[in-house]
Design a protein around this motif. Structure first.
Motif: not given
Length: 254
Positions: A82-97, A144-155
């Protein structure tokens, strides 16, 4: 609370209707001047409007406690800055789409008050390199934005067969910017690469090759001029190389 909000809303509408009529013609609401109409109806309506805005439930994490992340989504926060109260940046790892509705609940669970903006980037286990699979931005509303393929398209892509007309050398599921299936095969004396994207596009291209230090480098059209090529590693993975080195590796099989 809901009954009170309904009552205030009705009162606001009635005061505004009477106030507008009075401003047009004060005698219609038994007032002598438009100033009295303004003080008697418009100002109280404005006060009620503010009260409704304060009392109305907000779409924040406090109000989605009854929404649960599916048990199968064992997500992991791997970065939280986080940068004071201006911005919070979080990176998340998911096991699957996951689908968009699940991603929305997950974003609201991770979100915290106190920052002007919150950015959350999601990666899929085994695909940690390159661009995020999806992002969610609070600026201040959730997007929300998807940069890669969504779950249905991936499957769907994984289920689609990719046939080649020749001797198969290797096959891979590539996820570098866009997700697609790729094969390298030999037809006669010509080495080819066949690709298939989730939208059904793709095709076959000719590859040239040469051997350097015991490794075979495969070049698509224009790749040699750009200094870009593929190497099939000893374990079968497909490595993507440029002048700056190995920038992405696709695991074998799909």
């Amino acid at each position: 609370m809901e009954v009170l909000l309904i009552g205030l809303s009705i009162g606001f509408v009635l005061l505004m209707v009477v106030g507008v009529l009075g401003l047009i013609k004060p005698s219609l609401v038994k007032q002598q001047t438009r100033t009295k109409v303004f003080l008697t109806y418009i100002i109280p309506a404005f006060v009620i409007f503010i009260a409704i805005g304060i009392m109305a439930p907000k779409n924040t994490p406090a109000n989605i406690d009854n929404q649960n992340i599916p048990d199968s989504i064992d997500y992991k926060i791997i970065e939280d800055e986080s940068k004071r109260d201006i911005k919070r940046t979080v990176e998340v790892l998911l096991p699957e789409r996951v689908d968009e509705s699940t991603l929305k609940v997950l974003a609201e669970k991770i979100y915290k008050d106190g920052f002007e903006r919150t950015f959350i980037g999601y990666r899929i286990k085994g695909e940690e390199h390159g661009a995020y699979w999806a992002t969610s931005n609070y600026d201040p509303d959730l997007e929300i934005s998807f940069l890669g393929s969504e779950k249905a398209a991936h499957n769907d892509l994984k289920k689609t067969e990719l046939q080649v007309d020749g001797e198969l050398i290797g096959k891979w599921l590539v996820n570098w910017g866009y997700e697609y299936k790729a094969t390298i095969y030999k037809k006669g004396n010509q080495v080819m690469m066949k690709t298939l994207f989730s939208d059904g596009s793709g095709g076959d291209v000719k590859l040239s090759s040469n051997e350097i230090n015991g490794q075979i480098r495969y070049y698509d059209e224009g790749g040699k001029e750009r200094g870009e090529y593929y190497i099939i590693a000893s374990n079968g993975d497909l490595q993507f190389w440029s002048k700056n080195g190995n920038y992405y590796t696709a695991p074998k099989g799909f």
